[in-house]
Design an enzyme around this catalytic site. Sequence first.
Site, short mmCIF file in Angstrom:
data_model
loop_
_atom_site.label_atom_id
_atom_site.label_comp_id
_atom_site.label_asym_id
_atom_site.label_seq_id
_atom_site.Cartn_x
_atom_site.Cartn_y
_atom_site.Cartn_z
N ASP A 10 0.88 -1.16 0.00
CA ASP A 10 0.00 0.00 0.00
C ASP A 10 0.93 1.22 0.00
O ASP A 10 2.12 1.10 0.32
CB ASP A 10 -0.86 -0.05 1.27
CG ASP A 10 -1.70 1.19 1.45
OD1 ASP A 10 -2.31 1.64 0.47
OD2 ASP A 10 -1.73 1.72 2.58
N THR A 18 1.18 10.24 4.24
CA THR A 18 0.39 11.29 3.60
C THR A 18 -0.88 11.59 4.37
O THR A 18 -1.59 12.55 4.03
CB THR A 18 0.03 10.88 2.16
OG1 THR A 18 -0.26 9.50 2.19
CG2 THR A 18 1.15 11.16 1.20
N LYS A 46 -8.70 6.27 6.58
CA LYS A 46 -7.50 5.56 6.09
C LYS A 46 -7.90 4.39 5.20
O LYS A 46 -8.71 3.55 5.59
CB LYS A 46 -6.65 5.08 7.26
CG LYS A 46 -5.92 6.22 7.92
CD LYS A 46 -4.85 5.75 8.89
CE LYS A 46 -4.09 6.95 9.43
NZ LYS A 46 -3.21 6.59 10.53
N GLY A 47 -7.33 4.34 4.01
CA GLY A 47 -7.60 3.25 3.08
C GLY A 47 -8.91 3.39 2.34
O GLY A 47 -9.23 2.59 1.47
N ARG A 50 -11.75 8.38 -2.04
CA ARG A 50 -12.03 9.81 -1.88
C ARG A 50 -13.53 10.09 -1.71
O ARG A 50 -13.93 10.83 -0.82
CB ARG A 50 -11.50 10.57 -3.10
CG ARG A 50 -11.49 12.08 -2.91
CD ARG A 50 -11.00 12.78 -4.17
NE ARG A 50 -9.74 12.23 -4.66
CZ ARG A 50 -9.23 12.48 -5.86
NH1 ARG A 50 -9.86 13.29 -6.69
NH2 ARG A 50 -8.10 11.93 -6.25
N SER A 115 -2.76 0.67 -4.25
CA SER A 115 -3.23 1.84 -3.49
C SER A 115 -4.60 2.30 -3.96
O SER A 115 -4.92 2.20 -5.15
CB SER A 115 -2.23 2.99 -3.70
OG SER A 115 -2.77 4.21 -3.24
N ALA A 116 -5.39 2.84 -3.03
CA ALA A 116 -6.71 3.40 -3.37
C ALA A 116 -6.58 4.79 -3.97
O ALA A 116 -7.55 5.33 -4.50
CB ALA A 116 -7.57 3.47 -2.11
N ASN A 119 -3.88 9.71 -6.71
CA ASN A 119 -2.67 10.54 -6.75
C ASN A 119 -1.39 9.72 -6.60
O ASN A 119 -0.30 10.30 -6.51
CB ASN A 119 -2.74 11.58 -5.63
CG ASN A 119 -3.85 12.60 -5.86
OD1 ASN A 119 -3.85 13.28 -6.88
ND2 ASN A 119 -4.80 12.67 -4.96
N LYS A 146 -11.28 -0.89 -1.45
CA LYS A 146 -10.97 -1.81 -0.35
C LYS A 146 -12.11 -1.70 0.66
O LYS A 146 -12.60 -0.59 0.88
CB LYS A 146 -9.65 -1.41 0.33
CG LYS A 146 -8.43 -1.47 -0.59
CD LYS A 146 -7.21 -0.83 0.09
CE LYS A 146 -6.03 -0.77 -0.86
NZ LYS A 146 -4.85 -0.10 -0.31
N GLU A 170 -0.02 -3.39 4.62
CA GLU A 170 -1.15 -2.45 4.75
C GLU A 170 -1.18 -1.79 6.12
O GLU A 170 -0.89 -2.44 7.12
CB GLU A 170 -2.46 -3.22 4.58
CG GLU A 170 -3.12 -3.09 3.25
CD GLU A 170 -3.67 -1.70 2.95
OE1 GLU A 170 -3.72 -0.84 3.84
OE2 GLU A 170 -4.05 -1.47 1.80
N ASP A 171 -1.59 -0.51 6.15
CA ASP A 171 -1.76 0.17 7.44
C ASP A 171 -3.23 0.32 7.81
O ASP A 171 -3.53 0.83 8.89
CB ASP A 171 -1.12 1.57 7.41
CG ASP A 171 -1.89 2.51 6.50
OD1 ASP A 171 -2.23 2.11 5.37
OD2 ASP A 171 -2.19 3.64 6.92
C1 BG6 Z 1 -5.83 5.97 0.41
C2 BG6 Z 1 -5.81 6.82 1.65
O1 BG6 Z 1 -4.57 5.45 0.15
O2 BG6 Z 1 -6.24 6.75 -0.72
C3 BG6 Z 1 -7.17 7.47 1.87
O3 BG6 Z 1 -5.47 6.01 2.78
C4 BG6 Z 1 -7.55 8.25 0.61
O4 BG6 Z 1 -7.12 8.30 2.99
C5 BG6 Z 1 -7.54 7.34 -0.61
O5 BG6 Z 1 -8.87 8.81 0.77
C6 BG6 Z 1 -7.87 8.07 -1.91
O6 BG6 Z 1 -6.87 9.00 -2.19
P1 BG6 Z 1 -6.92 10.11 -3.31
O7 BG6 Z 1 -5.50 10.60 -3.38
O8 BG6 Z 1 -7.33 9.43 -4.59
O9 BG6 Z 1 -7.91 11.13 -2.89
MG MG Z 2 -2.81 3.08 3.60
#
Ligand code: BG6
Ligand code: MG
Length: 217
Positions: A10, A18, A46-47, A50, A115-116, A119, A146, A170-171
């Site tokens: 992750d 972040t 977390k995880g 958006r 990663s979710a 960005n 997730k 994973e955290d």
């Molecule tokens: C996850 C974060 O990795 O990404 C979440 O733990 C975040 O907090 C999610 O909401 C979506 O991120 P982004 O950058 O697409 O808004």
């Molecule tokens: Mg995470």
Amino acid sequence: MSKVKALIFDLDGVIVDTAKYHYKAWKALANSLGFDFTEQDNELLKGVSRVRSLEILLEIGGKNFDEQKKIEFANRKNSEYVGYISQMTPDEILPGVTEMLQSVKDAGLKIVLGSASKNAPLILEKINLEHFFDAVIDGNKVSKAKPDPEVFLKGANAANVDPEQCIVFEDAIAGIEAAQNAKMKTIGVGDPQVLRNADAVISGFAGLTVHELLKMV
Ligand code: BG6
Ligand code: MG
């Protein structure tokens, strides 16, 4: 277990912290809407994707808006967040991560990002770690958040390995659950009380060898 062939990482909370930037940007949005958003509230995001994060935040504030407003708010939060991560440098890589990625590579194992975050490519570029990854699956490439296993199953597929041959780092509770739904081994990064469903939990990568990690699961 079948032989481990890939390690799936992750990003947010495992490779970089972040969460502090997500928090600042969500808090600014909440404040502009007239309510507070605490660091404890931020744990719930977390995880989480958006869109879902925004829903949770609005539930906390007891607010309700139409879809168009919600898109506007998510975009506003993201612009502020992108402002923060655009300033990131390799100094923000969490302790021991770069050394671990190098030794995983040296051990001949595949390295995958799961990663979710939409960005994730920008963050990887800013911290200069892109070259380590055999595959990057991020929020732009999945449709189910997730704890759905989609992100990790796509990661295994892209690296050409079976799910049973992967260990996920994973955290987030939702992330551990997603990996388990994918039939993968899990190592939590963080608090063992919070991540108690993981097969093992570490506080971070500093001082650990890849062989020690492999022996944990
Ligand atoms: C996850 C974060 O990795 O990404 C979440 O733990 C975040 O907090 C999610 O909401 C979506 O991120 P982004 O950058 O697409 O808004
Ligand atoms: Mg995470």
